[in-house]
Structure formats: structure tokens, C-alpha cells
Enzyme design. Sequence first.
Site, PDB file in Angstrom:
ATOM      1  N   PRO A   2       0.836  -1.204   0.000  1.00  0.00           N
ATOM      2  CA  PRO A   2       0.000   0.000   0.000  1.00  0.00           C
ATOM      3  C   PRO A   2       0.870   1.253   0.000  1.00  0.00           C
ATOM      4  O   PRO A   2       1.807   1.365   0.783  1.00  0.00           O
ATOM      5  CB  PRO A   2      -0.800  -0.131   1.303  1.00  0.00           C
ATOM      6  CG  PRO A   2      -0.810  -1.592   1.591  1.00  0.00           C
ATOM      7  CD  PRO A   2       0.511  -2.107   1.115  1.00  0.00           C
ATOM      8  N   GLU A   3       0.568   2.173  -0.903  1.00  0.00           N
ATOM      9  CA  GLU A   3       1.333   3.403  -1.015  1.00  0.00           C
ATOM     10  C   GLU A   3       0.499   4.565  -0.478  1.00  0.00           C
ATOM     11  O   GLU A   3      -0.571   4.364   0.099  1.00  0.00           O
ATOM     12  CB  GLU A   3       1.759   3.606  -2.473  1.00  0.00           C
ATOM     13  CG  GLU A   3       2.637   2.461  -2.972  1.00  0.00           C
ATOM     14  CD  GLU A   3       3.108   2.636  -4.412  1.00  0.00           C
ATOM     15  OE1 GLU A   3       2.977   3.748  -4.954  1.00  0.00           O
ATOM     16  OE2 GLU A   3       3.601   1.654  -4.992  1.00  0.00           O
ATOM     17  N   HIS A  89      -4.816 -14.313  10.241  1.00  0.00           N
ATOM     18  CA  HIS A  89      -3.984 -13.182   9.843  1.00  0.00           C
ATOM     19  C   HIS A  89      -4.448 -11.851  10.454  1.00  0.00           C
ATOM     20  O   HIS A  89      -3.984 -10.797  10.031  1.00  0.00           O
ATOM     21  CB  HIS A  89      -3.951 -13.061   8.326  1.00  0.00           C
ATOM     22  CG  HIS A  89      -3.372 -14.253   7.632  1.00  0.00           C
ATOM     23  ND1 HIS A  89      -2.133 -14.768   7.952  1.00  0.00           N
ATOM     24  CD2 HIS A  89      -3.867 -15.042   6.640  1.00  0.00           C
ATOM     25  CE1 HIS A  89      -1.886 -15.819   7.201  1.00  0.00           C
ATOM     26  NE2 HIS A  89      -2.916 -16.002   6.394  1.00  0.00           N
ATOM     27  N   ARG A 107       1.437 -11.120   5.836  1.00  0.00           N
ATOM     28  CA  ARG A 107       2.895 -11.245   5.883  1.00  0.00           C
ATOM     29  C   ARG A 107       3.507 -10.731   7.180  1.00  0.00           C
ATOM     30  O   ARG A 107       4.699 -10.929   7.429  1.00  0.00           O
ATOM     31  CB  ARG A 107       3.519 -10.502   4.695  1.00  0.00           C
ATOM     32  CG  ARG A 107       3.088 -11.056   3.339  1.00  0.00           C
ATOM     33  CD  ARG A 107       3.905 -10.424   2.241  1.00  0.00           C
ATOM     34  NE  ARG A 107       3.465 -10.828   0.923  1.00  0.00           N
ATOM     35  CZ  ARG A 107       4.060 -10.484  -0.212  1.00  0.00           C
ATOM     36  NH1 ARG A 107       5.130  -9.712  -0.181  1.00  0.00           N
ATOM     37  NH2 ARG A 107       3.594 -10.880  -1.367  1.00  0.00           N
ATOM     38  N   ARG A 151      21.532  14.327  -5.808  1.00  0.00           N
ATOM     39  CA  ARG A 151      21.504  12.865  -5.862  1.00  0.00           C
ATOM     40  C   ARG A 151      22.031  12.345  -7.193  1.00  0.00           C
ATOM     41  O   ARG A 151      21.623  12.812  -8.258  1.00  0.00           O
ATOM     42  CB  ARG A 151      20.064  12.355  -5.661  1.00  0.00           C
ATOM     43  CG  ARG A 151      19.409  12.837  -4.378  1.00  0.00           C
ATOM     44  CD  ARG A 151      20.163  12.345  -3.153  1.00  0.00           C
ATOM     45  NE  ARG A 151      19.668  12.931  -1.939  1.00  0.00           N
ATOM     46  CZ  ARG A 151      18.661  12.421  -1.226  1.00  0.00           C
ATOM     47  NH1 ARG A 151      18.055  11.329  -1.642  1.00  0.00           N
ATOM     48  NH2 ARG A 151      18.250  13.016  -0.135  1.00  0.00           N
TER      49      ARG A 151
END
Length: 271
Positions: A2-3, A89, A107, A151
Site C-alpha cells: 500500500p502506497e 492473519h 505477511r 543525488r
Amino acid sequence: MPELPEVEVTRRSFADRIAGARVLGVLVGKPLRWPLGCAPEALVGQNVGRVTRRGKYLLLHLDRGLLLLHLGMSGSLQFAAELPPRGVHDHFELQTSRGTLRLHDPRRFGAVVHADSLADPRALKLLGGLGVEPLEVGFDPVMFHQALQQRRASVKQVLMAGDIVVGVGNIYASEALFMAGLRPTLRADRISRPRALRLHGAIVTVLQRALALGGSTLRDFSSAEGQTGYFQLDAMVYGREGQACRVCATPIRAIRQGQRSSFFCPQCQRS
């Protein structure tokens, strides 16, 4: 994973409904990525205030301190007055006077961490290195270009690092770079100011579009109301390897960068 759009969609789906609720109980299942950081019973009796977001973290503000929630790789939240029996879960529940907030995380890369305040070392460790929010006024295009100039890594990897701007994960970085006409392999310090401004605008546009469509559901993401997202159906390049570009019909290519797939159009993203 999920972003930012998925996390913000999740926040909006339950923030107003849980605000003002009183914590009645806390259930902790199998260990998550980090320990809770307090005795579960210490949360009982507290009231839930605002629910805010910082990057991919949801912040539940309590009478005393706050809970930082992260959905990990495949986690999701549910909030309802009545939920089905807990499954294997389901690893965390905050039972309140307005319903139960449950973290489902197959997970177990997600987390629920208590901190006394945003100045708490536990909160600073998780939030202190995050860049600016891309959908807030602090995301300045000129400062964004200046940061890119420092960068030498590829622009895709710089965007995903999260220390210049937060929440631009794999899906949305690929889509923003396509919209800006930039290849994911382009070195960040070689991006001119006009192209950086174009990328800045693309990031904002893509994230706003994703929010409007409820985020992306590639596997099992859903909001706290159980609603899935549809942005993946609108994607220009992500997940479309070998398919014709929607703009020029050139086959979309995929490469590996930092163990993640990057999708781009060789024709539309020449630079």
C-alpha cells in the site's frame, strides 16, 4: 505494498467514525514488525482523537500519546461495529465504543507502535527521516529540483527513497515519470529545472488521480469500509509490459531497479 493513496484512502474511510470513541479493549495476536511498545491494557479507557497520516503511517491520536500504524506489504484495516470472528492473519484489534479497528496482515510486515508523542524516540525513528508530503503546500517545485541535484542515483530510486518526498512508491513513481516524459534510469542530478518542475506537477496529478479512484488494488488492498481501488485500470505504464503505449502504441518495457520493476515507454520517455 500500500502506497500513499491507499493509506490516505484508508484514513478517510474511518477517521471521522472513530474520532471521539473510547477504547474498550485491545487484542494483540502474532508479533508484527515491531512491538507495540506499551502494555495493551494501558490503552483501555483512553479516547481516540484525530486520525492523521505521515507518509505511509497512520497516526491515531489518543488522550495520552498516539498509535502509529503501518500496513506493511499486504496489510489492510477494517473498522465496523461488528466484524467477523478473528482469522489467522488478524493480528491487532482496537475495540472501541464506536466499533472495532482490526489490522489484517498476512505477511506481518505491518506494525502498530505506541509513542508518548511525536517527539518520542520511537516516533522519531519511524517518521524523522521522511521527506515532504507531496499533496501539501510544503512540496515546493524549486526545492524539489534543488534536492534532485544532490543525488546521483536514478530518479526512480530517488523518488522511492522517501527522504525528499514521501509516498511516491513503485506504482506512482512509474506513472509520474511517464507523465513527465522521463526515463526511470535517468540520474536525478541530470534533471534540468524545467523537467523537474514537470515531474513535480506529474507527481501531484498522479497522486490526486489515484485518490479520486480509491487507490490501487493489485492484490488484496481495501479501505476500512471494504472498498477496493481502481487506479490500476487507469495506469499508463505500470503492469503493462509488452502492451501498447496508450499514447504512441510502442510496447511498454519493464526493467529491474533496486529489486523492483520499473515500467516505461521507450518512445514517450526518451530522456
